[in-house]
Design a protein around this motif. Structure first.
Motif, short mmCIF file in Angstrom:
data_model
loop_
_atom_site.label_atom_id
_atom_site.label_comp_id
_atom_site.label_asym_id
_atom_site.label_seq_id
_atom_site.Cartn_x
_atom_site.Cartn_y
_atom_site.Cartn_z
N ASN A 65 -6.28 42.70 10.85
CA ASN A 65 -7.69 42.66 9.80
C ASN A 65 -7.54 42.19 8.86
N ALA A 66 -5.98 42.99 8.42
CA ALA A 66 -5.16 42.94 6.79
C ALA A 66 -5.42 41.44 6.43
N GLN A 67 -4.52 41.21 7.98
CA GLN A 67 -3.57 39.30 7.70
C GLN A 67 -5.53 38.87 7.60
N ASP A 68 -6.78 39.09 8.13
CA ASP A 68 -7.30 37.63 7.65
C ASP A 68 -8.88 38.23 6.60
N ALA A 69 -8.61 39.26 6.27
CA ALA A 69 -8.93 39.04 5.03
C ALA A 69 -9.15 38.00 3.68
N VAL A 70 -10.56 37.76 3.32
CA VAL A 70 -10.71 36.78 2.10
C VAL A 70 -10.15 37.89 0.93
N ARG A 71 -9.51 37.06 0.46
CA ARG A 71 -8.80 37.73 -1.10
C ARG A 71 -10.03 36.53 -1.97
N ILE A 72 -11.18 37.18 -2.32
CA ILE A 72 -11.17 36.00 -3.91
C ILE A 72 -10.87 36.89 -5.32
N GLY A 73 -10.45 35.86 -6.07
CA GLY A 73 -9.80 36.05 -7.45
C GLY A 73 -11.09 36.59 -7.95
N LEU A 74 -11.24 36.74 -9.60
CA LEU A 74 -11.35 36.87 -10.77
C LEU A 74 -11.10 37.13 -11.65
N ALA A 75 -11.02 35.43 -11.93
CA ALA A 75 -10.50 35.33 -13.25
C ALA A 75 -10.48 36.40 -14.54
N VAL B 43 -9.80 40.48 -5.94
CA VAL B 43 -9.38 41.07 -6.64
C VAL B 43 -9.21 40.02 -8.12
N ILE B 44 -8.74 41.92 -8.82
CA ILE B 44 -9.34 40.80 -10.18
C ILE B 44 -7.71 40.18 -10.77
N LEU B 45 -7.72 38.72 -11.41
CA LEU B 45 -6.26 38.72 -11.22
C LEU B 45 -6.17 39.16 -12.70
N ASP B 46 -4.83 39.00 -12.69
CA ASP B 46 -3.50 38.54 -14.21
C ASP B 46 -4.10 37.58 -14.70
N GLN B 47 -3.67 37.18 -15.89
CA GLN B 47 -3.48 36.63 -17.03
C GLN B 47 -3.04 35.97 -16.87
N VAL B 48 -3.85 34.31 -16.89
CA VAL B 48 -2.72 33.43 -16.39
C VAL B 48 -2.03 32.47 -18.51
N ARG B 49 -0.41 32.40 -18.58
CA ARG B 49 -0.51 31.86 -19.99
C ARG B 49 0.23 30.36 -20.21
N PRO B 50 0.50 30.13 -20.41
CA PRO B 50 0.95 28.69 -21.08
C PRO B 50 2.34 28.73 -21.65
N ALA B 51 3.73 27.80 -21.13
CA ALA B 51 4.54 28.10 -21.88
C ALA B 51 5.04 27.80 -22.77
N GLY B 52 5.52 29.00 -23.59
CA GLY B 52 5.95 28.56 -24.89
C GLY B 52 4.87 28.63 -25.66
N PHE B 53 3.92 29.24 -25.75
CA PHE B 53 2.74 30.22 -26.46
C PHE B 53 3.12 31.65 -26.29
N GLU C 24 -0.66 33.75 -5.97
CA GLU C 24 -0.35 33.20 -4.76
C GLU C 24 -1.07 34.51 -4.25
N GLY C 25 -1.10 33.74 -2.60
CA GLY C 25 -1.69 34.77 -1.39
C GLY C 25 -3.74 35.22 -1.67
N ILE C 26 -3.82 34.21 -3.05
CA ILE C 26 -5.95 34.14 -3.09
C ILE C 26 -5.80 32.71 -2.41
N ASP C 27 -7.46 32.84 -2.05
CA ASP C 27 -7.90 32.12 -0.64
C ASP C 27 -9.17 31.43 -2.07
N ALA C 28 -9.29 32.03 -3.18
CA ALA C 28 -10.66 31.30 -3.28
C ALA C 28 -10.78 32.08 -4.74
N VAL C 29 -11.04 31.52 -5.81
CA VAL C 29 -11.77 32.00 -6.82
C VAL C 29 -12.94 32.35 -8.03
N VAL C 30 -13.50 33.01 -8.34
CA VAL C 30 -14.57 33.08 -9.14
C VAL C 30 -14.99 32.99 -10.33
#
Length: 324
Positions: free
Chosen positions: A24-34, A57-67, A108-114
């Motif tokens: 069930n854990a493997q089949d769980a759909v992990r929906i990321g929240l931006a 799943v509340i996603l971590d912050q994404v940062r561009p390189a060099g900022f 990584e490991g996220i199936d979709a994002v809202v």
């Protein structure tokens, strides 16, 4: 002998339980929240995703390189006094998008994002840069979400954009934007009655407007979700909209007729299997019904609100199983 048999049965049951749990854990759909500042497990989108059967799943912050950042926030040198990302840095982000960022690790490991609602997007990130729209922006959030959206689209990760999230889908895909509906209608010499966003009350609280959305393309994700030509009583609170999708991979699938002009209410990417943006708030419908809010029935019913998240989860589950 009897004790050994009981022990064997107990071990067998425990083993089967653990196997089922792992499956069930493997089949769980992990929906990321931006990511956005201050997001928590109490967010109404978390409530909607989990009620629909997904793992939020509340996603971590994404940062561009060099900022450069001060802890969480982008340093002030990258933005103006209104929080708008300065043009030279916006052009850099539009040019390189997610390359060099940590987007791959975050997703990584996220199936979709809202992508959630919120304040205006820095107008310097638009395809056609516009002057400031008059309301405060958050360049830190803009960067994280822009890169997250770009990564999802490039890697065909299913996305659902809600209000600002729809606008973000449009911005990343190259659509033009209407900065403010009131100003837009005035330029057409048409009176605007705040159909899409009410004025805040004396306590600064916002109250969602209620209107219908007409589906103009039956061959669309929107129609497959709504199963009707008109979506009745959507909760609305926005002053910006996607202006035109000409020259992009987007198509318009829903509109609201406002004083004789069609305002875009839903867009989809034609080159992706699930990339949908809606200008309204189905998550607010889910929240109101689940907490028994007294005005819940002013808007669409619970099953209609949750259907947007359920369809995202169902598609993501199929997509996930196909990759195995």
């Amino acid at each position: 002998m009897k004790n050994k048999l009981l022990l064997f049965r107990g071990t067998l049951i425990l083993t089967l339980f653990l196997l089922c749990f792992v499956a069930n854990a493997q089949d769980a759909v992990r929906i990321g929240l931006a990511w956005k500042p201050g997001i928590s497990i109490d967010d109404r989108v978390v409530m909607a995703v989990e009620f629909a059967g997904g793992e939020a799943v509340i996603l971590d912050q994404v940062r561009p390189a060099g900022f450069d950042y001060d802890s969480v926030s982008l340093q002030q040198k990258y933005m103006d006094k209104d929080g708008v990302l300065l043009s030279q840095y916006a052009e850099q982000v539009k040019r390189t998008t997610w390359l060099g960022s940590n987007a791959g690790q975050v997703l990584e490991g996220i199936d979709a994002v809202v992508f959630l609602g919120g304040q205006d997007i820095s107008s310097t990130l638009f395809r056609e840069t516009q002057p400031w729209g008059g309301e405060e922006c958050d360049a830190t959030r803009d960067l994280s979400e822009y890169l997250t959206m770009a990564y999802c689209l490039d890697h065909n990760i299913p996305v659902l954009g809600l209000c600002r999230g729809m606008q973000l889908l449009g911005v990343v895909s190259g659509a033009t934007m209407v900065q403010d509906l009131g100003t837009y209608f005035s330029a057409q010499n048409v009176e605007y009655n705040n159909l899409h966003r009410s004025l805040r009350d004396e306590n600064g609280e916002r109250h969602y407007m209620c209107h219908d959305v007409v589906i103009i393309d039956r061959n669309s994700l929107l129609y497959s979700i709504a199963a009707a030509d008109t979506i009745k009583n959507v909760p609305s609170w926005h002053h910006q909209v996607v202006g035109s999708v000409a020259g992009t991979n987007l198509k318009v699938t829903g509109v609201t007729l406002t004083h004789g002009m069609n305002i875009i209410e839903a867009i989809e990417r034609t080159d992706k299997t699930f990339a949908l943006g809606v200008q309204f708030h189905p998550e607010e419908v889910v929240r109101r019904h689940l907490v028994n809010a007294p005005n819940a029935y002013e808007f669409m019913p619970l099953y209609e609100g949750v259907s947007y998240f359920r369809e995202l989860i169902n598609y993501s589950k199929k997509h996930k199983n196909q990759k195995k």
